[in-house]
Scaffold this motif. Structure first.
Motif, PDB file in Angstrom:
ATOM      1  N   PHE A  34     -17.245  74.786  29.744  1.00 53.25           N
ATOM      2  CA  PHE A  34     -18.315  75.324  30.231  1.00 53.25           C
ATOM      3  C   PHE A  34     -18.156  75.798  31.676  1.00 53.25           C
ATOM      4  O   PHE A  34     -17.582  75.173  32.594  1.00 53.25           O
ATOM      5  N   LYS A  35     -19.101  76.760  31.914  1.00 57.04           N
ATOM      6  CA  LYS A  35     -19.396  77.227  33.265  1.00 57.04           C
ATOM      7  C   LYS A  35     -20.622  77.366  33.885  1.00 57.04           C
ATOM      8  O   LYS A  35     -21.694  77.432  33.030  1.00 57.04           O
ATOM      9  N   ASN A  36     -20.836  77.216  34.988  1.00 52.41           N
ATOM     10  CA  ASN A  36     -22.386  76.953  35.643  1.00 52.41           C
ATOM     11  C   ASN A  36     -23.021  76.006  35.071  1.00 52.41           C
ATOM     12  O   ASN A  36     -24.380  76.071  35.025  1.00 52.41           O
ATOM     13  N   LEU A  37     -22.496  74.793  34.619  1.00 55.73           N
ATOM     14  CA  LEU A  37     -23.469  73.620  33.997  1.00 55.73           C
ATOM     15  C   LEU A  37     -24.353  73.213  35.180  1.00 55.73           C
ATOM     16  O   LEU A  37     -25.583  72.783  34.778  1.00 55.73           O
ATOM     17  N   ASP A  38     -24.038  73.040  36.595  1.00 61.98           N
ATOM     18  CA  ASP A  38     -25.073  72.906  37.526  1.00 61.98           C
ATOM     19  C   ASP A  38     -25.963  74.048  37.752  1.00 61.98           C
ATOM     20  O   ASP A  38     -26.896  73.374  38.642  1.00 61.98           O
ATOM     21  N   LYS A  39     -25.982  75.031  37.475  1.00 59.98           N
ATOM     22  CA  LYS A  39     -26.962  76.042  37.263  1.00 59.98           C
ATOM     23  C   LYS A  39     -27.701  76.414  36.100  1.00 59.98           C
ATOM     24  O   LYS A  39     -28.540  77.466  35.816  1.00 59.98           O
ATOM     25  N   SER A  40     -27.587  75.473  35.050  1.00 54.24           N
ATOM     26  CA  SER A  40     -28.116  75.626  33.745  1.00 54.24           C
ATOM     27  C   SER A  40     -29.416  74.821  33.327  1.00 54.24           C
ATOM     28  O   SER A  40     -29.567  74.043  34.203  1.00 54.24           O
ATOM     29  N   LYS A  41     -29.832  75.045  32.609  1.00 54.33           N
ATOM     30  CA  LYS A  41     -31.130  74.303  32.148  1.00 54.33           C
ATOM     31  C   LYS A  41     -30.932  73.708  30.587  1.00 54.33           C
ATOM     32  O   LYS A  41     -30.232  74.359  29.808  1.00 54.33           O
ATOM     33  N   TYR A  42     -31.538  72.427  30.389  1.00 48.89           N
ATOM     34  CA  TYR A  42     -31.104  71.747  29.060  1.00 48.89           C
ATOM     35  C   TYR A  42     -32.492  71.401  28.445  1.00 48.89           C
ATOM     36  O   TYR A  42     -33.467  70.670  29.094  1.00 48.89           O
ATOM     37  N   PHE A  43     -32.587  71.337  27.121  1.00 50.53           N
ATOM     38  CA  PHE A  43     -33.555  70.861  26.396  1.00 50.53           C
ATOM     39  C   PHE A  43     -33.589  70.083  25.223  1.00 50.53           C
ATOM     40  O   PHE A  43     -32.539  70.390  24.569  1.00 50.53           O
ATOM     41  N   ILE A  44     -34.121  69.176  24.964  1.00 53.10           N
ATOM     42  CA  ILE A  44     -34.344  68.400  23.704  1.00 53.10           C
ATOM     43  C   ILE A  44     -35.230  69.092  22.776  1.00 53.10           C
ATOM     44  O   ILE A  44     -36.324  69.620  23.008  1.00 53.10           O
ATOM     45  N   ILE A  45     -34.448  69.436  21.620  1.00 50.63           N
ATOM     46  CA  ILE A  45     -35.317  70.106  20.554  1.00 50.63           C
ATOM     47  C   ILE A  45     -35.323  68.934  19.303  1.00 50.63           C
ATOM     48  O   ILE A  45     -34.367  68.619  18.621  1.00 50.63           O
ATOM     49  N   ARG A  46     -36.481  68.441  18.923  1.00 53.36           N
ATOM     50  CA  ARG A  46     -36.643  67.694  17.799  1.00 53.36           C
ATOM     51  C   ARG A  46     -37.406  68.176  16.780  1.00 53.36           C
ATOM     52  O   ARG A  46     -38.673  69.099  17.260  1.00 53.36           O
ATOM     53  N   THR A  47     -36.988  68.474  15.669  1.00 54.56           N
ATOM     54  CA  THR A  47     -37.513  69.109  14.584  1.00 54.56           C
ATOM     55  C   THR A  47     -38.052  68.090  13.455  1.00 54.56           C
ATOM     56  O   THR A  47     -37.603  66.958  13.512  1.00 54.56           O
ATOM     57  N   GLN A  48     -38.810  68.580  12.563  1.00 58.66           N
ATOM     58  CA  GLN A  48     -39.423  67.663  11.470  1.00 58.66           C
ATOM     59  C   GLN A  48     -38.596  67.433  10.390  1.00 58.66           C
ATOM     60  O   GLN A  48     -38.768  66.421   9.719  1.00 58.66           O
ATOM     61  N   GLY A  49     -37.774  68.245  10.289  1.00 59.33           N
ATOM     62  CA  GLY A  49     -36.599  68.157   9.183  1.00 59.33           C
ATOM     63  C   GLY A  49     -35.537  68.953   9.341  1.00 59.33           C
ATOM     64  O   GLY A  49     -35.156  69.690  10.106  1.00 59.33           O
ATOM     65  N   GLU A  50     -34.621  68.588   8.307  1.00 56.97           N
ATOM     66  CA  GLU A  50     -33.230  69.299   8.320  1.00 56.97           C
ATOM     67  C   GLU A  50     -33.414  70.851   7.985  1.00 56.97           C
ATOM     68  O   GLU A  50     -32.447  71.556   8.502  1.00 56.97           O
ATOM     69  N   ALA A  75     -37.217  79.777  31.244  1.00 57.20           N
ATOM     70  CA  ALA A  75     -36.026  78.973  31.524  1.00 57.20           C
ATOM     71  C   ALA A  75     -34.683  80.036  31.243  1.00 57.20           C
ATOM     72  O   ALA A  75     -33.912  80.127  32.185  1.00 57.20           O
ATOM     73  N   PHE A  76     -34.913  80.890  30.237  1.00 55.02           N
ATOM     74  CA  PHE A  76     -33.681  81.695  30.112  1.00 55.02           C
ATOM     75  C   PHE A  76     -33.505  82.763  31.240  1.00 55.02           C
ATOM     76  O   PHE A  76     -32.426  83.380  31.359  1.00 55.02           O
ATOM     77  N   SER A  77     -34.715  83.081  31.852  1.00 51.16           N
ATOM     78  CA  SER A  77     -34.807  84.310  32.491  1.00 51.16           C
ATOM     79  C   SER A  77     -34.435  83.696  33.942  1.00 51.16           C
ATOM     80  O   SER A  77     -33.886  84.637  34.768  1.00 51.16           O
ATOM     81  N   GLN A  78     -33.936  82.441  34.023  1.00 52.89           N
ATOM     82  CA  GLN A  78     -33.337  82.033  35.125  1.00 52.89           C
ATOM     83  C   GLN A  78     -31.983  81.561  35.082  1.00 52.89           C
ATOM     84  O   GLN A  78     -31.290  80.940  36.085  1.00 52.89           O
ATOM     85  N   GLY A  79     -31.430  81.522  33.886  1.00 52.64           N
ATOM     86  CA  GLY A  79     -29.988  81.118  33.879  1.00 52.64           C
ATOM     87  C   GLY A  79     -29.445  80.904  32.475  1.00 52.64           C
ATOM     88  O   GLY A  79     -30.499  80.924  31.404  1.00 52.64           O
ATOM     89  N   ASP A  80     -28.431  80.021  32.024  1.00 53.42           N
ATOM     90  CA  ASP A  80     -28.135  79.476  30.815  1.00 53.42           C
ATOM     91  C   ASP A  80     -29.016  78.440  30.554  1.00 53.42           C
ATOM     92  O   ASP A  80     -29.310  77.640  31.168  1.00 53.42           O
TER      93      ASP A  80
END
Length: 345
Positions: A34-50, A75-80
């Motif tokens: 991984f590169k630039n993890l300290d400049k990335s954004k992270y999200f939880i994606i919770r779905t109703q089913g598989e 968020a994508f416009s600001q980085g990974d």
């Protein structure tokens, strides 16, 4: 958008075959640097089913509600941007993916689990597909606050869908996905999920009503991609048919995107005689109402004050009536003190 062709394998036991068959999965479960993890954004994606995650993995696409799509696109416009997927009641995270494009409001996938609910698309590529139990993440806590409620501290697997993680928590989760091994994954259910997807495709492709509704909702969505709700649109259609008889004449309803824009476009009604008739009658009734008020005699506060001064104390009133046995009963009714009008001095 041309819909992706249906793809499936007879067996999902061979990981190399999966990588060769499905382009979005060609780099899964490698030792990624991984590169630039300290400049990335992270999200939880919770779905109703598989089912939806199954399609997202095979075709490298994702979408959600309008507000969540707007959040991810910003968020994508600001980085990974990295996404951690989990299904409700699964007790594990099933994969980690990365956004590879911004939100496209004019590309749509027809074969999500629930028809005509989600529109627009992100492109994603998958980094890891493996089931990692929640216990591996139980020490990663984050504060979540809902509007109108107190702050609560939750484990990351209890956060609601599309919650953005703190930078520290996002890096921790990425490192866990990188180092932890697992023999279980969603691929174990892919054969069954393929059958369900194929059935869904056949039913929708042979149903002209589905295509008609899909095109209708798609056209509305593209005008307001970040405020559209299929459920809200359907409720409005049921409550307000396109044509109807209302008050003083036959009129045409504004389109959904026009009324939803927050600006009442009055000009389109002015061309109808029924509108002019309604306006004239309303104005006449309004004028009569206010003219009538103007002709009323002004209130004499001194007289009203004197009248109410005589009634300001409680008083008793005796009433007599006969009950069922023809016996006379007497009771006393007490009146409460009324509001007193103060006399101007």
């Amino acid at each position: 958008m041309n819909q992706p062709q249906f793809q499936a394998l007879p067996s999902y036991d061979n990981l190399d075959m999966i990588r060769k068959t499905f382009l979005p999965l060609e780099h899964i479960n490698f030792d990624h640097e991984f590169k630039n993890l300290d400049k990335s954004k992270y999200f939880i994606i919770r779905t109703q089913g598989e089912d939806n995650v199954h399609r997202a993995m095979k075709y490298g696409i994702w979408t959600s509600s309008s507000r969540k799509n707007e959040r991810l696109n910003e968020a994508f416009s600001q980085g990974d941007v990295y996404l951690f997927f989990t299904e409700i009641n699964s007790l594990c995270f099933s994969g980690m993916a990365k956004l590879t494009s911004g939100f496209d409001p004019k590309s749509h996938f027809k074969y999500w689990l629930i028809e005509n609910k989600w529109f627009g698309l992100f492109q994603i590529k998958w980094l890891y597909v493996k089931d990692l139990p929640f216990k591996l993440f139980e020490n990663i806590k984050q504060i979540q606050k809902f509007e109108g409620s107190d702050e609560t501290v939750k484990s990351v697997y209890d956060l609601i869908d599309c919650t953005e993680l703190t930078l520290e928590n996002g890096i921790k989760m990425a490192e866990i996905f990188k180092k932890e091994e697992s023999k279980k994954s969603l691929f174990e259910d892919f054969s069954q999920l393929d059958k369900l997807e194929n059935q869904s495709r056949q039913q929708r492709d042979t149903n002209p009503n589905f295509e008609k509704k899909f095109q209708e909702l798609r056209s509305v969505f593209e005008t307001i991609p970040y405020s559209f709700s299929a459920a809200s649109y359907e409720r409005r259609q049921q409550r307000k048919p396109q044509y109807g008889y209302y008050n003083y004449g036959y009129y045409q309803q504004p389109q959904y995107w026009q009324s939803n824009s927050g600006f009442y476009q009055q000009e389109q009604y002015q061309q109808y005689p029924a509108y002019q008739q309604y306006q004239n009658k309303y104005q006449d009734s309004t004028d009569q109402k206010y003219n009538k008020k103007e002709t009323q005699q002004p209130v004499n506060l001194e007289d009203k004050f004197e009248m109410q001064q005589n009634r300001k104390y409680k008083y008793d009133k005796k009433k007599r009536f006969n009950n069922r046995n023809n016996q006379q009963i007497e009771y006393v009714q007490k009146y409460q003190q009324e509001t007193i009008v103060q006399q101007n001095i």
